[in-house]
Design a protein around this motif. Structure first.
Motif, PDB file in Angstrom:
ATOM      1  N   ASN A   1      10.188  -2.171 -22.329  1.00 38.13           N
ATOM      2  CA  ASN A   1       8.749  -2.651 -21.821  1.00 38.13           C
ATOM      3  C   ASN A   1       7.927  -2.719 -20.701  1.00 38.13           C
ATOM      4  O   ASN A   1       7.932  -3.540 -19.737  1.00 38.13           O
ATOM      5  N   VAL A   2       8.735  -1.665 -20.249  1.00 45.77           N
ATOM      6  CA  VAL A   2       8.741  -1.465 -18.271  1.00 45.77           C
ATOM      7  C   VAL A   2       7.900  -0.065 -18.005  1.00 45.77           C
ATOM      8  O   VAL A   2       8.421   1.260 -19.517  1.00 45.77           O
ATOM      9  N   ALA A   3       6.919   0.186 -17.546  1.00 46.19           N
ATOM     10  CA  ALA A   3       6.492   1.207 -17.806  1.00 46.19           C
ATOM     11  C   ALA A   3       6.524   1.300 -16.407  1.00 46.19           C
ATOM     12  O   ALA A   3       6.796   0.757 -15.293  1.00 46.19           O
ATOM     13  N   THR A   4       6.992   3.021 -16.238  1.00 45.48           N
ATOM     14  CA  THR A   4       7.067   3.841 -14.527  1.00 45.48           C
ATOM     15  C   THR A   4       5.748   4.936 -14.152  1.00 45.48           C
ATOM     16  O   THR A   4       5.388   5.834 -15.246  1.00 45.48           O
ATOM     17  N   VAL A   5       5.313   4.484 -13.377  1.00 47.60           N
ATOM     18  CA  VAL A   5       3.889   4.955 -12.423  1.00 47.60           C
ATOM     19  C   VAL A   5       5.095   5.800 -11.684  1.00 47.60           C
ATOM     20  O   VAL A   5       5.279   5.546 -11.039  1.00 47.60           O
ATOM     21  N   VAL A   6       4.300   7.331 -11.934  1.00 47.44           N
ATOM     22  CA  VAL A   6       5.506   8.746 -11.176  1.00 47.44           C
ATOM     23  C   VAL A   6       3.902   9.116 -10.595  1.00 47.44           C
ATOM     24  O   VAL A   6       2.906   9.279 -11.105  1.00 47.44           O
ATOM     25  N   TYR A   7       4.252   8.883  -8.746  1.00 42.93           N
ATOM     26  CA  TYR A   7       3.105   9.673  -8.429  1.00 42.93           C
ATOM     27  C   TYR A   7       3.851  10.665  -7.495  1.00 42.93           C
ATOM     28  O   TYR A   7       5.139  10.647  -7.129  1.00 42.93           O
ATOM     29  N   ARG A   8       3.024  11.608  -6.315  1.00 45.18           N
ATOM     30  CA  ARG A   8       3.380  11.967  -5.263  1.00 45.18           C
ATOM     31  C   ARG A   8       2.841  11.767  -4.324  1.00 45.18           C
ATOM     32  O   ARG A   8       2.272  11.796  -3.985  1.00 45.18           O
ATOM     33  N   ASP A   9       4.422  11.373  -3.459  1.00 47.44           N
ATOM     34  CA  ASP A   9       3.525  11.201  -1.737  1.00 47.44           C
ATOM     35  C   ASP A   9       3.186  11.790  -1.421  1.00 47.44           C
ATOM     36  O   ASP A   9       3.556  12.953  -1.248  1.00 47.44           O
ATOM     37  N   LYS A  10       2.020  11.140  -0.224  1.00 50.86           N
ATOM     38  CA  LYS A  10       0.938  12.638   0.297  1.00 50.86           C
ATOM     39  C   LYS A  10       2.393  12.978   1.677  1.00 50.86           C
ATOM     40  O   LYS A  10       2.306  14.475   1.824  1.00 50.86           O
ATOM     41  N   ALA A  11       3.003  11.621   2.248  1.00 49.72           N
ATOM     42  CA  ALA A  11       3.875  12.193   3.921  1.00 49.72           C
ATOM     43  C   ALA A  11       4.725  13.300   3.196  1.00 49.72           C
ATOM     44  O   ALA A  11       4.852  14.631   3.949  1.00 49.72           O
ATOM     45  N   SER A  12       5.746  12.585   2.025  1.00 48.18           N
ATOM     46  CA  SER A  12       6.544  14.349   1.729  1.00 48.18           C
ATOM     47  C   SER A  12       6.765  15.355   0.416  1.00 48.18           C
ATOM     48  O   SER A  12       7.000  15.661   0.684  1.00 48.18           O
ATOM     49  N   GLY A  13       5.725  14.988  -0.175  1.00 44.36           N
ATOM     50  CA  GLY A  13       5.314  15.681  -0.765  1.00 44.36           C
ATOM     51  C   GLY A  13       5.926  15.304  -2.265  1.00 44.36           C
ATOM     52  O   GLY A  13       5.993  16.047  -3.250  1.00 44.36           O
ATOM     53  N   GLU A  14       6.988  14.171  -2.114  1.00 43.14           N
ATOM     54  CA  GLU A  14       8.455  14.330  -3.817  1.00 43.14           C
ATOM     55  C   GLU A  14       7.564  13.445  -4.069  1.00 43.14           C
ATOM     56  O   GLU A  14       6.817  12.425  -4.150  1.00 43.14           O
TER      57      GLU A  14
ATOM     58  N   ARG B   1       0.578  -1.115   0.223  1.00 44.51           N
ATOM     59  CA  ARG B   1      -0.037   0.092  -0.152  1.00 44.51           C
ATOM     60  C   ARG B   1       1.119   1.217  -0.769  1.00 44.51           C
ATOM     61  O   ARG B   1       1.801   1.356   0.987  1.00 44.51           O
ATOM     62  N   LEU B   2       0.400   1.704  -1.120  1.00 48.29           N
ATOM     63  CA  LEU B   2       1.307   3.450  -1.150  1.00 48.29           C
ATOM     64  C   LEU B   2       0.285   4.744  -1.272  1.00 48.29           C
ATOM     65  O   LEU B   2      -0.806   4.759  -1.653  1.00 48.29           O
ATOM     66  N   THR B   3       0.684   5.712  -0.464  1.00 45.83           N
ATOM     67  CA  THR B   3      -0.607   6.808  -0.189  1.00 45.83           C
ATOM     68  C   THR B   3       0.202   7.727  -1.086  1.00 45.83           C
ATOM     69  O   THR B   3       1.311   7.996  -0.900  1.00 45.83           O
ATOM     70  N   GLY B   4      -0.666   8.412  -2.252  1.00 46.73           N
ATOM     71  CA  GLY B   4      -0.341   9.399  -2.594  1.00 46.73           C
ATOM     72  C   GLY B   4      -0.757   9.666  -4.363  1.00 46.73           C
ATOM     73  O   GLY B   4      -2.326   9.108  -4.111  1.00 46.73           O
ATOM     74  N   THR B   5      -0.929  10.496  -4.786  1.00 44.30           N
ATOM     75  CA  THR B   5      -1.508  11.358  -5.951  1.00 44.30           C
ATOM     76  C   THR B   5      -0.622  10.901  -7.547  1.00 44.30           C
ATOM     77  O   THR B   5       0.280  11.231  -7.229  1.00 44.30           O
ATOM     78  N   TYR B   6      -1.460   9.839  -8.302  1.00 40.52           N
ATOM     79  CA  TYR B   6      -0.650   9.610  -9.478  1.00 40.52           C
ATOM     80  C   TYR B   6      -0.865  10.885 -10.422  1.00 40.52           C
ATOM     81  O   TYR B   6      -1.328  11.599 -10.950  1.00 40.52           O
ATOM     82  N   LEU B   7       0.598  11.007 -11.152  1.00 38.83           N
ATOM     83  CA  LEU B   7       0.639  12.339 -12.107  1.00 38.83           C
ATOM     84  C   LEU B   7       0.918  10.915 -13.165  1.00 38.83           C
ATOM     85  O   LEU B   7       0.080  11.990 -14.023  1.00 38.83           O
TER      86      LEU B   7
END
Length: 396
Positions: free
Chosen positions: A123-136, A110-116
Motif C-alpha cells: 500500500n506504499v507508493a514511492t515517488v522517485v525524483y532527481r534532486d536538482k542540487a545533487s543530481g542524485e 519543499r523539494l526541488t527536482g525532476t519527477y522520474l
C-alpha cells in the motif's frame, strides 16, 4: 530510508501549490516537488473570485484592468468595460513562487527536482525524483500522490488511463518592458486579437503587467511561426522597440481528461487534468480549483481509507464548471474556424447583453441566470451569425 508522507504533490504551479497548502493546513504531512526555473507562458489574468476564494493579497497584483478590447481580422475594435470591478493581473514568475512559499509556511516540505517515476510495494507508493542540487535520485514514500506537473504530464501519461490523449495548443509569449500608453497599447486594457494572420485557430493577446506586459499567441496547428506572429502582434501594437525580458512557450490543454485518478493512490490536478477553459485559454483559476478539489479528495481517502473517493475530485470540479466548459468549447468550435467566423464573433461582442453576461460569468465563474430574456436574445443573434443571416461586419 525514504522519507514518508501522507501526500506527495508533483508540480509546484498554482494547482500543486494550492493542493499542498490545503492539505498541510489540515495537518497532513505533505511534500511538494517542483523543478524550479520554469515559468509558464500566461497572460496572467485572475478574476475577483480567485482573489477572494484563495485569499490573494494586493501586492501580488501587478495591474488592474478595467477594459477588454476585442480586435477582429479586419481591425475592427470592440471595447468592453469591466463594470463594478476589475480583472487583476499577476506575473507568474512571482505569483507561483508566492504560492509555493505559502504552502511551505503552512507546513509542506519543499523539494526541488525532476519527477522520474512511481514505484509501489503493497500500500506504499514511492515517488522517485532527481534532486536538482545533487543530481542524485531521491525517494519519498507516501500514501497518496497528486500529479500537478502540467500539460503533457509525465504522471498522467504513466499513471492514468487516457492520460496520453489530450488536445492542446502551443502558447508562446514575450514578456517586455511596458511603456506608458503608446500606439494602440493601453496599460489599463487587455487586447485580444482574433485574426488568422496571428493565430489560425486561437487568438493573440497583449496583456499589461504593470512595469511589463505579456504579448503572445497560441495555436494547435503545425507549421505556424509563433515568434513571427508575436513579432507582428508587437508591431501592430507599437511595441516593437520595447526591450524583451524573457520568452516562454508551452502546451496548453483544451479539454479536461475523462478520468483524473488511477483508482488506488493517485489523482491529477490543474493542467495535468486538462482544466484550461476552451475559447479563452484561462487556466490559473481552474488550476487552483483543481488543486483544491484534489486536496479534498485526498483528505477523504486518508480519513476513510477508501480509494474510490479519488473520483470526487473530478466530480466536484465538473459539478461547478462543466456547463461553462461546454459552452466555451462550443464557442471555440463555432467561431475560431475562419476569419469570417472570427469577424462575426467580434460583431456579436458589440451587444451589451453579451458583454454584461460574459463578464459577470468571468468575474464570478458561473453562468448568469438572472436575465433569461438576455440569454434568449443572445441565442437568436448567435444563430443568425452562424447561419450568415446578418452581415459579419455589421451590428446584429
Amino acid at each position: 530510508m525514504p522519507q514518508t508522507f501522507d501526500v506527495v504533490v508533483i508540480g509546484g504551479g498554482p494547482s500543486g501549490a494550492t493542493a499542498a497548502a490545503d492539505l498541510a493546513r489540515l495537518g497532513r504531512s505533505v511534500a511538494l516537488i517542483d523543478r524550479a526555473g520554469r515559468i509558464k507562458p500566461c497572460g496572467g489574468a485572475v478574476p475577483p473570485r480567485l482573489i477572494r476564494d484563495f485569499e490573494i493579497p494586493d501586492d501580488q497584483l501587478v495591474a488592474r484592468i478595467n477594459t477588454a478590447r476585442m480586435i477582429s481580422p479586419t481591425g475592427r475594435r470592440v471595447d468592453i468595460p469591466i463594470e463594478d470591478g476589475y480583472v487583476g493581473m499577476v506575473d507568474r514568475e512571482h505569483f507561483d513562487e508566492f504560492l509555493r512559499v505559502r504552502a511551505a509556511e503552512a507546513g509542506a516540505v519543499r523539494l526541488t527536482g525532476t519527477y522520474l517515476r512511481i514505484e509501489r510495494a503493497g500500500n506504499v507508493a514511492t515517488v522517485v525524483y532527481r534532486d536538482k542540487a545533487s543530481g542524485e535520485e531521491r525517494r519519498l514514500d507516501c500514501r497518496l500522490v497528486i500529479g500537478a506537473d502540467g500539460a503533457r504530464s509525465a504522471v498522467a501519461r504513466s499513471e492514468v488511463p487516457g492520460g496520453r490523449e489530450i488536445p492542446y495548443v502551443i502558447a508562446y509569449h514575450e514578456i517586455i518592458e511596458a511603456p506608458a500608453a503608446v500606439g494602440s497599447y493601453d496599460p489599463a486594457r487587455c487586447d485580444v486579437v482574433y485574426d488568422g494572420a496571428i493565430s489560425p485557430d486561437f487568438y493573440g493577446w497583449v496583456f499589461p503587467h504593470g512595469k511589463s506586459a505579456s504579448v503572445g499567441m497560441g495555436t494547435g496547428r503545425d507549421g505556424v511561426d509563433l515568434k513571427a506572429a508575436t513579432a507582428a502582434l508587437r508591431a501592430a501594437s507599437g511595441l516593437t522597440d520595447c526591450p524583451t525580458i524573457r520568452r516562454e512557450g508551452a502546451p496548453i490543454p483544451l479539454r479536461p481528461l475523462d478520468r483524473w485518478d488511477n483508482g488506488k493512490d493517485l489523482v491529477l490536478a490543474g493542467d495535468a487534468a486538462g482544466v484550461v477553459a476552451p475559447s479563452s485559454g484561462e487556466g490559473i483559476f481552474y488550476a487552483m480549483v483543481g488543486g483544491r478539489v484534489a486536496a479534498v479528495a485526498c483528505e477523504k481517502v486518508l480519513t476513510t481509507g477508501k480509494a474510490a473517493h479519488l473520483q470526487s475530485a473530478r466530480k466536484l470540479f465538473m459539478k461547478d464548471h462543466k456547463a461553462v466548459f461546454r459552452i466555451l468549447g462550443a464557442m471555440q468550435d463555432a467561431y475560431y474556424k475562419s476569419d469570417e467566423r472570427r469577424e462575426r464573433f467580434v460583431t456579436l461582442c458589440h451587444d451589451v447583453d453579451v458583454q454584461r453576461l460574459t463578464f459577470e460569468a468571468y468575474m464570478n465563474k458561473e453562468l448568469v441566470k438572472a436575465r433569461p430574456m438576455a440569454h434568449i436574445k443572445i441565442g437568436i443573434k448567435n444563430l443568425a451569425h452562424l447561419a450568415g443571416i446578418v452581415p459579419a461586419t455589421g451590428r446584429a
